[in-house]
Every structure is written in C-alpha cells, then in structure tokens.
Scaffold this active site. Structure first.
Site, PDB file in Angstrom:
ATOM      1  CG  HIS A 145      -2.122  -0.879   1.073  1.00  0.00           C
ATOM      2  ND1 HIS A 145      -2.068  -2.233   1.318  1.00  0.00           N
ATOM      3  CD2 HIS A 145      -3.396  -0.605   0.683  1.00  0.00           C
ATOM      4  CE1 HIS A 145      -3.264  -2.761   1.085  1.00  0.00           C
ATOM      5  NE2 HIS A 145      -4.094  -1.806   0.699  1.00  0.00           N
ATOM      6  CE  LYS A 149      -4.044  -0.391   4.704  1.00  0.00           C
ATOM      7  NZ  LYS A 149      -5.375   0.164   4.967  1.00  0.00           N
TER       8      LYS A 149
HETATM    9  N1  LIG Z   1     -12.669  -0.735   2.008  1.00  0.00           N
HETATM   10  C1  LIG Z   1     -11.950  -0.264   0.981  1.00  0.00           C
HETATM   11  O1  LIG Z   1     -12.109  -0.702  -0.181  1.00  0.00           O
HETATM   12  C2  LIG Z   1     -10.951   0.838   1.208  1.00  0.00           C
HETATM   13  C3  LIG Z   1     -10.231   1.391   0.157  1.00  0.00           C
HETATM   14  C4  LIG Z   1      -9.355   2.436   0.408  1.00  0.00           C
HETATM   15  C5  LIG Z   1      -9.228   2.930   1.696  1.00  0.00           C
HETATM   16  N2  LIG Z   1      -9.929   2.348   2.717  1.00  0.00           N
HETATM   17  C6  LIG Z   1      -9.892   2.862   4.092  1.00  0.00           C
HETATM   18  O2  LIG Z   1     -10.619   4.095   4.096  1.00  0.00           O
HETATM   19  C7  LIG Z   1     -10.143   4.910   5.170  1.00  0.00           C
HETATM   20  C8  LIG Z   1      -9.841   6.315   4.656  1.00  0.00           C
HETATM   21  O3  LIG Z   1      -8.797   6.280   3.696  1.00  0.00           O
HETATM   22  P1  LIG Z   1      -8.268   7.610   2.990  1.00  0.00           P
HETATM   23  O4  LIG Z   1      -7.166   7.187   2.071  1.00  0.00           O
HETATM   24  O5  LIG Z   1      -9.419   8.389   2.461  1.00  0.00           O
HETATM   25  O6  LIG Z   1      -7.650   8.391   4.245  1.00  0.00           O
HETATM   26  P2  LIG Z   1      -7.473   9.964   4.410  1.00  0.00           P
HETATM   27  O7  LIG Z   1      -6.445  10.120   5.486  1.00  0.00           O
HETATM   28  O8  LIG Z   1      -7.252  10.640   3.111  1.00  0.00           O
HETATM   29  O9  LIG Z   1      -8.887  10.469   4.971  1.00  0.00           O
HETATM   30  C9  LIG Z   1      -9.322  10.084   6.253  1.00  0.00           C
HETATM   31  C10 LIG Z   1     -10.570  10.886   6.623  1.00  0.00           C
HETATM   32  O10 LIG Z   1     -10.997  10.464   7.907  1.00  0.00           O
HETATM   33  C11 LIG Z   1     -11.097  11.584   8.785  1.00  0.00           C
HETATM   34  N3  LIG Z   1     -10.616  11.150  10.115  1.00  0.00           N
HETATM   35  C12 LIG Z   1      -9.428  10.581  10.376  1.00  0.00           C
HETATM   36  N4  LIG Z   1      -9.316  10.335  11.716  1.00  0.00           N
HETATM   37  C13 LIG Z   1     -10.472  10.743  12.270  1.00  0.00           C
HETATM   38  C14 LIG Z   1     -10.953  10.766  13.615  1.00  0.00           C
HETATM   39  N5  LIG Z   1     -10.233  10.279  14.644  1.00  0.00           N
HETATM   40  N6  LIG Z   1     -12.180  11.280  13.839  1.00  0.00           N
HETATM   41  C15 LIG Z   1     -12.915  11.742  12.822  1.00  0.00           C
HETATM   42  N7  LIG Z   1     -12.505  11.745  11.523  1.00  0.00           N
HETATM   43  C16 LIG Z   1     -11.293  11.251  11.249  1.00  0.00           C
HETATM   44  C17 LIG Z   1     -10.211  12.657   8.198  1.00  0.00           C
HETATM   45  O11 LIG Z   1     -10.662  13.948   8.564  1.00  0.00           O
HETATM   46  C18 LIG Z   1     -10.369  12.389   6.704  1.00  0.00           C
HETATM   47  O12 LIG Z   1     -11.520  13.010   6.190  1.00  0.00           O
HETATM   48  C19 LIG Z   1      -8.945   4.160   5.761  1.00  0.00           C
HETATM   49  O13 LIG Z   1      -9.371   3.405   6.876  1.00  0.00           O
HETATM   50  C20 LIG Z   1      -8.530   3.227   4.618  1.00  0.00           C
HETATM   51  O14 LIG Z   1      -7.821   2.095   5.081  1.00  0.00           O
HETATM   52  C21 LIG Z   1     -10.786   1.314   2.492  1.00  0.00           C
END
Ligand SMILES: NC(=O)c1ccc[n+]([C@@H]2O[C@H](COP(=O)([O-])OP(=O)(O)OC[C@H]3O[C@@H](n4cnc5c(N)ncnc54)[C@H](O)[C@@H]3O)[C@@H](O)[C@H]2O)c1
Length: 258
Positions: A145, A149
């Site tokens: 990744h 991450k």
């Molecule tokens: N299921 C899937 O297919 C898939 C695919 C990609 C990413 N993900 C997961 O999605 C999530 C987000 O990924 P991303 O790349 O957008 O991350 P990112 O860091 O770009 O965004 C994270 C978001 O969560 C919010 N956030 C973070 N910590 C927080 C907290 N303690 N309280 C409230 N809000 C909070 C942030 O403000 C931001 O808007 C991760 O857990 C990642 O592993 C899942």
C-alpha cells in the site's frame, strides 16, 4: 430512484466517493461529514462536523464512511438512530464493533454494508484464494500500500487470511526458521498464513496471495492502480442497502459469490 447519499470523510477516499456519487444518475450527494474539518462547503456540497446535524438537515438514505476506526462507531451510532443506512469502507474495525453494528441494524431493520475492499477484482482475488485454500499446506500474503496508510496489515489481508483458514480443516503450516537474524522478517501470522506489509510512495493498494505445495506454487494477485477502482463496488453497495434489512459483511453475497 434517487438515492440521497451523505459521505463521511473528506479525505482521499471520501472525495472520490463524492465524485462517483455525483456522477451516478440514480444518486444525489447531499452532504459531507468530517469532524476534523470546520463546517462549510466542499465542492458546492454542505460539509458538516456533526453527523446528527448532517442527517437532520439533509435526510440522506445512505451514508458512506471512509474515515478512521476511532470515528466510525460514532458515525454509525448516529446513522442507525436516524434510520440512515451505513456503507462502511474504513479499515481496522474490531470484531466486537462489527457484531454490535450488525445487531443494531437487525433491531432497526436497516440495510448496511461493511467491506474491507470495495474493488471488485480484490473481492474475486479473495474468493479465488478461498477456493484454493484446501489444496495447499502453506500460504503467505504480501500486501502493498501507499505510505500514508495508517494501519498494518491491511483489512483486506486479514480478511483474506481468515477466509482462507475458514475454508480448511486446520491452520496452514507456518514455517519458522531456526534462526531469525532480523526479528519480524517472517511477517505477522493469522491462521498459519504469514502476512507481509509493504508501504511505499507510488503504490495504491495491491495484494498477492502465494500458495506452496509439492513442486508447485500458485500466485493470485490483484492491483488497484487508482482509487476509482473502489467506486463500482461502493455504488453497488449504496444501491443494495436500499433493498436490505440487515448488515452485510463483504461484497461476496452481493456479487453472487456466496
Ligand atoms: N474498504 C476499501 O475498499 C478501502 C479502500 C481504500 C481505503 N480504505 C480505508 O478508508 C479509510 C480512509 O482512507 P483515505 O485514504 O481516504 O484516508 P485519508 O487520510 O485521506 O482520509 C481520512 C478521513 O478520515 C477523517 N478522520 C481521520 N481520523 C479521524 C478521527 N479520529 N475522527 C474523525 N474523523 C477522522 C479525516 O478527517 C479524513 O476526512 C482508511 O481506513 C482506509 O484504510 C478502504
């Protein structure tokens, strides 16, 4: 049907989901929710800090959450109370929390989806790994990744190892070498499956499942080369939760794989 969708999280995934929902003919993006960002507008869509405020102001049918495991339980508590169907992609959620969310959805007769990977190719990769699992004694997973991450190993790797273990009678044979010259070099382990996490800039989300047997190996690999790869699965889940009255874990059943 016009499905009203709120997006929880305005990070990389949240914005990509917002764009995909806006482009879908049968959906309307009504709100972003992000407790870490001041309320206002994001790309002409209202951005709320509080889920309750977002739900009462915009009456969404579905909320899609890609945030952080600490936040998701707050979000879904408010969503279930307001009758808003959750579609959750956040990784690192505990089994206890998933149990409680399933129970809350069942009591409220509310559809929901939680999936550790929304890329349809990744769902197939996990399914193929499950099919192969009974036929090999040894297996390892390498997940790769991007370096931003926050968790390791990936939710996909953990789910894959659990599915592989559940498809056979006994744990895989996990070989520990007589001498480890660098601690951790054999990776983590789940059900006898070694899991190795690679974190590098330039990567998106990739996973290879390796099986080993007598004079042969089998490799099953999936690569997400952009976050768009997750969007068909997310939109599929948004449409599906409108027809369900319980929490669905994983996309397998929605794709007819189980
Ligand atoms: N299921 C899937 O297919 C898939 C695919 C990609 C990413 N993900 C997961 O999605 C999530 C987000 O990924 P991303 O790349 O957008 O991350 P990112 O860091 O770009 O965004 C994270 C978001 O969560 C919010 N956030 C973070 N910590 C927080 C907290 N303690 N309280 C409230 N809000 C909070 C942030 O403000 C931001 O808007 C991760 O857990 C990642 O592993 C899942």
């Amino acid at each position: 049907m016009n499905i009203r969708v709120a997006v929880s999280g305005s990070g990389r995934m949240g914005r990509t989901v917002g764009e995909a929902v806006s482009a879908a003919a049968d959906m309307q993006l009504v709100a972003y929710i992000d407790s870490l960002v001041p309320a206002g507008m994001l790309d002409a869509t209202p951005l709320f800090e509080s889920p309750q405020a977002a739900f009462s102001a915009t009456s969404p049918d579905v909320v899609v959450d890609f945030t952080n495991a600490e936040w998701t339980p707050h979000l879904t508590g408010a969503a279930v109370a307001a009758g808003v169907r959750p579609v959750i992609g956040t990784s690192g959620l505990s089994p206890q929390y998933l149990e409680s969310l399933a129970s809350a959805c069942r009591s409220a007769k509310l559809g929901g989806v939680v999936a550790s990977n929304f890329a349809l190719g990744a769902v197939l990769m996990m399914h193929f790994a499950k099919l192969a699992a009974p036929y090999f004694e040894s297996a390892e997973i390498i997940e790769l990744h991007h370096d931003q991450k926050v968790d390791a190993p990936s939710g996909t790797a953990v789910t894959t190892a659990q599915m592989m273990r559940a498809a056979r009678d006994a744990a895989f044979s996990h070989r520990a070498p007589e001498k480890l010259t660098l601690p951790g070099s054999r990776g983590a382990e789940s059900g006898g499956v070694a899991i190795h996490s690679v974190r590098l800039p330039g990567l998106v989300a990739h996973q290879e499942v390796l099986f080993g047997g007598l004079a042969q190996t089998l490799s099953i690999r999936h690569d997400s080369t952009g976050r768009d790869s997750f969007m068909p699965g997310v939109l599929l889940a948004v449409r599906a939760v409108m027809e369900k009255d319980r929490l669905i874990v994983g996309l397998d059943s929605l794709l007819g794989l189980s």
